[in-house]
Design an enzyme around this catalytic site. Structure first.
Site, PDB file in Angstrom:
ATOM      1  N   THR A  16       0.818  -1.223   0.000  1.00 17.73           N
ATOM      2  CA  THR A  16       0.000   0.000   0.000  1.00 17.73           C
ATOM      3  C   THR A  16       0.845   1.264   0.000  1.00 17.73           C
ATOM      4  O   THR A  16       0.475   2.266  -0.618  1.00 17.73           O
ATOM      5  CB  THR A  16      -0.901   0.004   1.261  1.00 17.73           C
ATOM      6  OG1 THR A  16      -1.709  -1.152   1.229  1.00 17.73           O
ATOM      7  CG2 THR A  16      -1.788   1.231   1.322  1.00 17.73           C
ATOM      8  N   SER A  61       0.345 -10.159  -0.794  1.00 15.37           N
ATOM      9  CA  SER A  61      -0.388 -11.429  -0.833  1.00 15.37           C
ATOM     10  C   SER A  61       0.241 -12.366  -1.865  1.00 15.37           C
ATOM     11  O   SER A  61       0.013 -13.575  -1.842  1.00 15.37           O
ATOM     12  CB  SER A  61      -1.852 -11.194  -1.206  1.00 15.37           C
ATOM     13  OG  SER A  61      -2.388 -10.207  -0.377  1.00 15.37           O
TER      14      SER A  61
HETATM   15  N1  ASP Z   1      -2.541  -5.629   0.423  1.00 13.67           N
HETATM   16  C1  ASP Z   1      -1.430  -4.804   0.830  1.00 13.67           C
HETATM   17  C2  ASP Z   1      -0.180  -5.671   0.835  1.00 13.67           C
HETATM   18  O1  ASP Z   1       0.056  -6.399   1.753  1.00 13.67           O
HETATM   19  C3  ASP Z   1      -1.678  -4.220   2.173  1.00 13.67           C
HETATM   20  C4  ASP Z   1      -0.601  -3.293   2.692  1.00 13.67           C
HETATM   21  O2  ASP Z   1       0.363  -2.980   2.056  1.00 13.67           O
HETATM   22  O3  ASP Z   1      -0.738  -2.832   3.826  1.00 13.67           O
HETATM   23  O4  ASP Z   1       0.564  -5.613  -0.111  1.00 13.67           O
END
Ligand code: ASP
Length: 342
Positions: A16, A61
């Site tokens: 993010t 992920s």
């Molecule tokens: N979905 C994002 C990731 O883990 C969430 C984040 O960066 O906080 O890449």
């Protein structure tokens, strides 16, 4: 680079922190690292030299053991020329990567600090700037020309934690991580408060040893009342399976129905390693404390003690890849190797 200031390698893997909103779909997607740095001009005010490396950004992920190896190789390549490493990573699997790297980098004597954010760096209320700036400051902390932090850590929302003790606890709050069984290493307030007695102290006479052989032929089973024999049996029938982590209740307790214990006993006698960790976020497995864990102890289940699920998974991959003998596996797993268990 000048000789007096610490050299920090800033690595961007995704997450993010470096994302932008696609206004057509509303979804967050990655953008390039250069834009991220432009959004934080304060970085130029820090008292260290910052070099940057950017991977094709991914949502964490999609993180994998292959990717962990790439990060480890980058650290290995730059280990002598850099004083510290800051890895920008998505928060979703950050604790897994930080745990894995702690095992892969044996005798690490420099800081490797993972950070990210809950809101993208361009967002008005972003937590990205504080997380990134303080992570770099902590990575650059030195005493007598030596790094203060000599382990893999995770920095989020004013706290530095030992990486392999962390777990993501919240998808909404800025305080997204917790380290339920180990104190924070640094607290960031008006001053950076280093809790010295909790820092990992590596053997100063040993040099960095990098481990890249990970074996992911493992499974993780979270027990619940009513779990069926056929489900457990099918997991244990997985081809090439070498080890299973059981997430049990409380202090390491499980059902004592005969089919369950017999099934585990049979698997252990075939050489499959079974590790017992708790579903509770805090506290420890104590096999034998209750009657409902006595059988596990008797049949040779490995105690994960107070390890997190994230560290249990990566420790298993690391030890399976390290070709530890069948007799020594249980003893080695039950020992703290990088401060991941008490
Ligand atoms: N979905 C994002 C990731 O883990 C969430 C984040 O960066 O906080 O890449």
């Amino acid at each position: 680079m000048s000789n007096t200031k610490p050299n920090i390698l800033l690595v961007y893997t995704g997450g993010t922190i470096g994302m932008l909103k696609d206004f057509k779909t509303g979804a967050l997607k990655a953008f390039d690292f250069k834009t991220l740095l432009d959004k934080i001009p304060e970085l130029q005010l820090l008292d260290c030299n910052i070099e940057t490396v950017s991977y094709e950004p991914i949502d964490s992920s999609n993180m994998s053991p292959e990717y962990w190896i790439q990060i480890v190789e980058l650290i290995e390549l730059n280990y002598n020329s850099c004083d510290g490493f800051v890895i920008l990573h998505g928060s979703d699997t950050m604790s897994y990567t930080a745990s894995a790297l702690s095992f892969m980098l044996e005798n690490l004597k420099k800081p490797v600090i993972f950070t990210g954010s809950q809101l993208p760096v361009g967002d008005l209320r972003t937590d990205a700037k504080e997380n990134l700036i303080t992570s770099i400051q902590i990575a650059a902390l030195q005493k007598n020309n030596e790094p203060v932090i000599k382990e893999v850590c995770l920095y989020f929302e004013y706290k530095l934690y030992r990486g392999n003790r962390t777990t993501k606890i919240n998808a909404e709050h800025f305080q997204a991580f917790a380290s339920p069984n180990y104190n924070e290493l640094v607290e960031s307030g008006v001053h950076l408060k280093v809790n010295k007695k909790y820092l990992f102290k590596p053997d100063e006479n040993k040099s960095l040893k990098v481990h890249k052989n990970l074996d992911n032929n493992i499974a993780l089973i979270k027990l619940f009342p009513g779990i069926t024999e056929v489900v457990i049996q099918s997991i244990f029938s997985t081809p090439n399976l070498k080890a299973v982590i059981l997430e049990t209740y409380g202090a390491g307790n499980c059902t004592t129905v005969p089919w369950f214990i017999k099934l585990l006993e049979k698997q252990i006698s075939k050489g499959i390693h079974v590790v017992n960790i708790t579903q509770c976020s805090g506290g420890s497995v104590m096999m034998g404390h209750y009657e409902t864990s006595n059988a596990l102890k008797r049949i040779g289940v490995i105690s994960g003690k107070d390890i997190t699920t994230e560290a249990a998974v990566s420790k298993l991959m690391y030890l399976l890849g390290a070709n530890i003998s069948q007799e020594m596996f249980k003893t080695t797993y039950e020992m703290p190797l990088r401060g991941e268990m008490t």
